[in-house]
Design a protein around this motif. Structure first.
Motif, PDB file in Angstrom:
ATOM      1  N   MET A 104       0.650  -1.036   0.044  1.00  0.00           N
ATOM      2  CA  MET A 104       0.051  -0.046   0.486  1.00  0.00           C
ATOM      3  C   MET A 104       0.882   1.486   0.311  1.00  0.00           C
ATOM      4  O   MET A 104       1.760   1.484   1.003  1.00  0.00           O
ATOM      5  N   GLU A 105       0.446   1.691  -1.301  1.00  0.00           N
ATOM      6  CA  GLU A 105       1.289   3.308  -1.100  1.00  0.00           C
ATOM      7  C   GLU A 105       1.113   4.589  -0.049  1.00  0.00           C
ATOM      8  O   GLU A 105      -0.606   4.560   0.919  1.00  0.00           O
ATOM      9  N   ASN A 106       2.375   4.882   1.030  1.00  0.00           N
ATOM     10  CA  ASN A 106       1.805   5.487   1.921  1.00  0.00           C
ATOM     11  C   ASN A 106       2.011   7.417   1.260  1.00  0.00           C
ATOM     12  O   ASN A 106       2.458   7.597   0.669  1.00  0.00           O
ATOM     13  N   PHE A 107       1.135   8.302   1.507  1.00  0.00           N
ATOM     14  CA  PHE A 107       1.014   9.636   1.000  1.00  0.00           C
ATOM     15  C   PHE A 107       0.535  10.048   2.050  1.00  0.00           C
ATOM     16  O   PHE A 107      -0.055   9.762   2.719  1.00  0.00           O
ATOM     17  N   ALA A 108       1.145  11.862   1.809  1.00  0.00           N
ATOM     18  CA  ALA A 108      -0.411  12.938   2.584  1.00  0.00           C
ATOM     19  C   ALA A 108      -0.662  13.856   1.548  1.00  0.00           C
ATOM     20  O   ALA A 108      -0.238  13.961   0.704  1.00  0.00           O
ATOM     21  N   LYS A 109      -2.150  13.789   1.466  1.00  0.00           N
ATOM     22  CA  LYS A 109      -2.363  14.331   0.712  1.00  0.00           C
ATOM     23  C   LYS A 109      -2.939  16.222   1.266  1.00  0.00           C
ATOM     24  O   LYS A 109      -4.255  16.108   1.627  1.00  0.00           O
ATOM     25  N   ILE A 110      -2.651  17.101   0.632  1.00  0.00           N
ATOM     26  CA  ILE A 110      -2.947  18.641   1.549  1.00  0.00           C
ATOM     27  C   ILE A 110      -3.702  18.893   0.508  1.00  0.00           C
ATOM     28  O   ILE A 110      -3.367  19.475  -0.027  1.00  0.00           O
ATOM     29  N   ASN A 111      -4.821  19.192   1.049  1.00  0.00           N
ATOM     30  CA  ASN A 111      -5.592  20.085  -0.134  1.00  0.00           C
ATOM     31  C   ASN A 111      -5.614  21.845   0.921  1.00  0.00           C
ATOM     32  O   ASN A 111      -5.708  22.104   2.374  1.00  0.00           O
ATOM     33  N   PHE A 112      -5.144  22.572   0.246  1.00  0.00           N
ATOM     34  CA  PHE A 112      -4.908  23.512   0.969  1.00  0.00           C
ATOM     35  C   PHE A 112      -6.529  24.339   0.958  1.00  0.00           C
ATOM     36  O   PHE A 112      -7.225  24.980  -0.706  1.00  0.00           O
ATOM     37  N   LEU A 113      -7.690  24.574   1.700  1.00  0.00           N
ATOM     38  CA  LEU A 113      -8.683  24.466   1.553  1.00  0.00           C
ATOM     39  C   LEU A 113      -9.091  26.280   1.775  1.00  0.00           C
ATOM     40  O   LEU A 113     -10.525  26.896   1.778  1.00  0.00           O
ATOM     41  N   GLY A 114      -8.350  27.335   2.451  1.00  0.00           N
ATOM     42  CA  GLY A 114      -8.389  28.614   2.743  1.00  0.00           C
ATOM     43  C   GLY A 114      -6.857  28.898   3.423  1.00  0.00           C
ATOM     44  O   GLY A 114      -5.881  28.212   3.570  1.00  0.00           O
ATOM     45  N   ALA A 115      -7.133  29.939   3.849  1.00  0.00           N
ATOM     46  CA  ALA A 115      -5.337  30.624   4.368  1.00  0.00           C
ATOM     47  C   ALA A 115      -4.525  30.427   2.881  1.00  0.00           C
ATOM     48  O   ALA A 115      -3.415  30.512   3.536  1.00  0.00           O
ATOM     49  N   SER A 116      -4.547  30.771   2.069  1.00  0.00           N
ATOM     50  CA  SER A 116      -3.898  30.170   1.421  1.00  0.00           C
ATOM     51  C   SER A 116      -4.314  30.947  -0.260  1.00  0.00           C
ATOM     52  O   SER A 116      -4.768  31.048  -0.579  1.00  0.00           O
ATOM     53  N   GLY A 117      -3.097  32.010  -0.358  1.00  0.00           N
ATOM     54  CA  GLY A 117      -3.107  33.047  -1.180  1.00  0.00           C
ATOM     55  C   GLY A 117      -3.819  34.646  -0.447  1.00  0.00           C
ATOM     56  O   GLY A 117      -3.697  35.139  -0.969  1.00  0.00           O
ATOM     57  N   VAL A 118      -4.235  33.954   0.698  1.00  0.00           N
ATOM     58  CA  VAL A 118      -5.446  35.063   1.416  1.00  0.00           C
ATOM     59  C   VAL A 118      -4.808  34.611   3.153  1.00  0.00           C
ATOM     60  O   VAL A 118      -4.501  33.640   3.140  1.00  0.00           O
ATOM     61  N   VAL A 119      -5.429  35.345   3.997  1.00  0.00           N
ATOM     62  CA  VAL A 119      -5.008  35.364   5.593  1.00  0.00           C
ATOM     63  C   VAL A 119      -6.072  34.613   5.597  1.00  0.00           C
ATOM     64  O   VAL A 119      -6.432  33.880   6.743  1.00  0.00           O
ATOM     65  N   THR A 120      -7.610  34.832   5.329  1.00  0.00           N
ATOM     66  CA  THR A 120      -8.128  34.334   6.724  1.00  0.00           C
ATOM     67  C   THR A 120      -8.954  32.535   6.095  1.00  0.00           C
ATOM     68  O   THR A 120      -8.176  32.427   5.069  1.00  0.00           O
ATOM     69  N   GLY A 121      -9.956  31.967   6.689  1.00  0.00           N
ATOM     70  CA  GLY A 121     -10.247  31.114   5.669  1.00  0.00           C
ATOM     71  C   GLY A 121      -9.336  29.760   6.535  1.00  0.00           C
ATOM     72  O   GLY A 121      -9.688  28.879   5.706  1.00  0.00           O
ATOM     73  N   SER A 122      -8.616  29.552   7.555  1.00  0.00           N
ATOM     74  CA  SER A 122      -7.996  28.665   7.801  1.00  0.00           C
ATOM     75  C   SER A 122      -8.337  27.284   7.940  1.00  0.00           C
ATOM     76  O   SER A 122      -9.087  26.786   8.310  1.00  0.00           O
ATOM     77  N   LYS A 123      -7.890  26.877   6.895  1.00  0.00           N
ATOM     78  CA  LYS A 123      -8.429  25.127   6.740  1.00  0.00           C
ATOM     79  C   LYS A 123      -7.236  24.094   5.897  1.00  0.00           C
ATOM     80  O   LYS A 123      -7.109  24.394   4.814  1.00  0.00           O
ATOM     81  N   PHE A 124      -6.955  23.398   6.337  1.00  0.00           N
ATOM     82  CA  PHE A 124      -6.061  22.347   5.819  1.00  0.00           C
ATOM     83  C   PHE A 124      -6.180  21.210   5.808  1.00  0.00           C
ATOM     84  O   PHE A 124      -5.978  20.338   6.885  1.00  0.00           O
ATOM     85  N   LEU A 125      -6.888  20.182   5.238  1.00  0.00           N
ATOM     86  CA  LEU A 125      -6.895  18.918   4.833  1.00  0.00           C
ATOM     87  C   LEU A 125      -5.420  17.809   5.083  1.00  0.00           C
ATOM     88  O   LEU A 125      -5.648  18.253   3.064  1.00  0.00           O
ATOM     89  N   ILE A 126      -5.769  16.990   5.878  1.00  0.00           N
ATOM     90  CA  ILE A 126      -4.479  16.147   5.488  1.00  0.00           C
ATOM     91  C   ILE A 126      -5.098  14.522   4.936  1.00  0.00           C
ATOM     92  O   ILE A 126      -6.052  14.426   6.433  1.00  0.00           O
ATOM     93  N   GLU A 127      -5.220  14.418   4.060  1.00  0.00           N
ATOM     94  CA  GLU A 127      -5.646  12.774   3.657  1.00  0.00           C
ATOM     95  C   GLU A 127      -4.505  11.906   3.846  1.00  0.00           C
ATOM     96  O   GLU A 127      -3.627  12.112   2.964  1.00  0.00           O
ATOM     97  N   THR A 128      -5.049  10.722   4.180  1.00  0.00           N
ATOM     98  CA  THR A 128      -3.544   9.509   4.279  1.00  0.00           C
ATOM     99  C   THR A 128      -4.795   7.992   4.392  1.00  0.00           C
ATOM    100  O   THR A 128      -5.507   8.162   4.168  1.00  0.00           O
ATOM    101  N   SER A 129      -3.454   7.250   3.659  1.00  0.00           N
ATOM    102  CA  SER A 129      -4.671   5.883   3.961  1.00  0.00           C
ATOM    103  C   SER A 129      -5.156   5.401   5.299  1.00  0.00           C
ATOM    104  O   SER A 129      -5.957   4.928   5.616  1.00  0.00           O
ATOM    105  N   GLU A 130      -4.949   5.828   6.730  1.00  0.00           N
ATOM    106  CA  GLU A 130      -5.401   5.534   7.501  1.00  0.00           C
ATOM    107  C   GLU A 130      -5.900   6.300   8.119  1.00  0.00           C
ATOM    108  O   GLU A 130      -7.146   6.324   9.106  1.00  0.00           O
ATOM    109  N   LYS A 131      -5.854   8.018   8.117  1.00  0.00           N
ATOM    110  CA  LYS A 131      -7.093   9.106   9.338  1.00  0.00           C
ATOM    111  C   LYS A 131      -6.893  10.626   7.868  1.00  0.00           C
ATOM    112  O   LYS A 131      -5.822  10.497   7.042  1.00  0.00           O
TER     113      LYS A 131
END
Length: 457
Positions: free
Chosen positions: A1-28
């Motif tokens: 099984m491939e081990n990876f972390a997928k980072i989704n920049f859902l806020g506070a990216s290119g802007v100051v507010t709306g902080s949200k970072f989703l890390i998807e992995t094979s476990e959690k």
């Protein structure tokens, strides 16, 4: 099984507010922060869209701290199917609860007012979330101790570390498959009036660092001297000093400084009114968590006694009608809403009024407009002429400046594989990118909103 972390920049990216970072992995799947966008209209409108990810598959939310732009989207997350735990330090969750309940009440009141006075283009205008939805969110809160590694699954653990900024704030270290991901949250300043200096990370394979002041150094201001001068001028003009303030930390810092100025005989006993229901609740968090700040019990009590706490809307009007020169500290810090608007409505057209801005004013906020010198300001559907004197103390910001940020990274013993700059406006992000390159020669990336980065571990 491939081990990876997928980072989704859902806020506070290119802007100051709306902080949200989703890390998807094979476990959690882990969401770091879950904040609202603030400021420009096109950003605020993003708050109404569902997240472009599978929300029910998110296992846990980890909160760096309790500010609205880090927690204010949580009730919407539940609406979209999230049912996991929301983790943070005890003061962070206490602050988050206060902020969510308060903002839900404001959302409900604003929707009701817009419908009654018919000034919304939406028919009917709906609250962003309700008090009931905020209360449901709080049931998912679970306190965690700082400095302690918490195991989330076989290959994933995390730790909260003290970060100054506001009471309870932390940076988060997340170990996934022996790689360390560090999320800075908002970094506090050294030599703060109320808080201890931030801790610093010692290892980071992937560093996600805030850049709010990535292009600036806080001015070497004599805060007490400037404040003394403004207060004495206000008394001379027989006017009012209105300080729009964030309810968390800034308000308590102002209370402390004003009390100190009086104690040192720098200012006379000018009445100080604190009109921020949320700010009063935050004061009780200081009382509950003495280990998280520098104030002794004695200082805390004396500081509270020195001010008049405005407890009701009726008292707001009594304060406005009070003919004495006075200092009014009221929410919100960027003049986006809250009790301060009631005072400005009555007093901003008086030349004897001074409005003092004491922190970062985001693009698109009324605070930024006042800072930029507008001749009129719009709220409650009407324009009000600005005849008051507008002043600014930039150095009271609770955010680290460029020098502090560079210093915060200086304890990292390894060379990170990548540094991601978040929480900044474009000019700040770019200046900070150049500074990091020049200082440390590290790889730096500036992600945009909705970018996805897959990291193979």
């Amino acid at each position: 099984m491939e081990n990876f972390a997928k980072i989704n920049f859902l806020g506070a990216s290119g802007v100051v507010t709306g902080s949200k970072f989703l890390i998807e992995t094979s476990e959690k799947n882990i969401l770091i922060d879950c904040g609202m966008f603030q400021g420009l209209k096109e950003l605020r409108e993003l708050n109404w869209s569902d997240l472009p990810v599978n929300v029910p598959s998110i296992d846990v939310v980890l909160l760096t701290h309790g500010h609205l732009d880090h927690v204010g989207y949580l009730p919407r997350l539940l609406k979209q199917g999230f049912s996991g735990k929301i983790m943070g330090t005890a003061p962070t969750l206490a602050i988050a609860e206060i902020i969510l309940r308060d903002s839900a009440k404001i959302h409900e009141e604003e929707a009701e007012k817009a419908n009654k006075e018919n000034y919304s283009k939406h028919n009917p205008a709906l609250p962003f979330y309700t008090v009931k939805e905020a209360e449901n969110t709080v049931t998912l809160f679970e306190e965690q101790l700082p400095d302690k590694w918490i195991v989330l699954s076989e290959y994933i653990s995390y730790r909260f570390q003290y970060n100054g900024h506001i009471i309870g704030a932390t940076f988060i270290e997340l170990d996934i498959n022996s790689k360390r991901f560090v999320f800075s949250g908002d970094i506090g300043r050294s030599n703060d009036y109320l808080l201890n200096d931030p801790k610093r990370p010692e290892w980071a394979d992937f560093l996600f660092i805030e850049s709010t002041y990535g292009d600036k150094l806080h001015p070497e201001e004599d805060v007490e001297g400037i404040l003394t001068e403004i207060i004495l001028e206000t008394l001379e003009k027989k006017g009012n000093l209105i300080i729009p303030s964030f309810a968390v930390e800034r308000l308590q810092t102002l209370m402390y400084i004003l009390w100190q100025l009086y104690k040192k005989n720098k200012i006379p006993n000018i009445p100080v009114f604190v009109d921020s229901p949320m700010g009063n609740n935050v004061l009780s968090v200081f009382k509950r968590f003495p280990k998280w700040h520098k104030l002794s019990d004695e200082d805390y009590n004396a500081m509270c006694k020195h001010v008049n706490i405005v407890a009701s809307y009726k008292e707001t009007w009594e304060t406005i009608d009070d003919k004495r020169s006075k200092i009014i500290i009221a929410g919100s810090g960027m003049v986006t809403g809250g009790r301060v608007l009631t005072y400005l409505k009555q007093l901003i057209d008086e030349p004897s009024t001074t409005v003092l801005l004491v922190g970062y004013q985001a693009e698109g906020t009324r605070g930024r407009q006042l800072q930029d010198g507008v001749h009129e300001i719009r709220f409650f559907g009407k324009y009000y002429p600005v005849k008051a004197t507008i002043k600014n103390i930039a150095s009271l910001s609770a955010h680290a400046d460029q020098h502090d940020l560079i210093n915060w990274m200086s304890n990292i013993k390894n060379i990170p594989e990548n540094v991601y700059l978040i929480h900044g406006e474009p000019t700040a992000l770019d200046a900070f990118r150049v500074k990091i390159k020049d200082t440390y020669h590290w790889n730096v990336t500036i992600p945009k909103l909705t970018d996805v980065e897959k990291i193979v571990l």
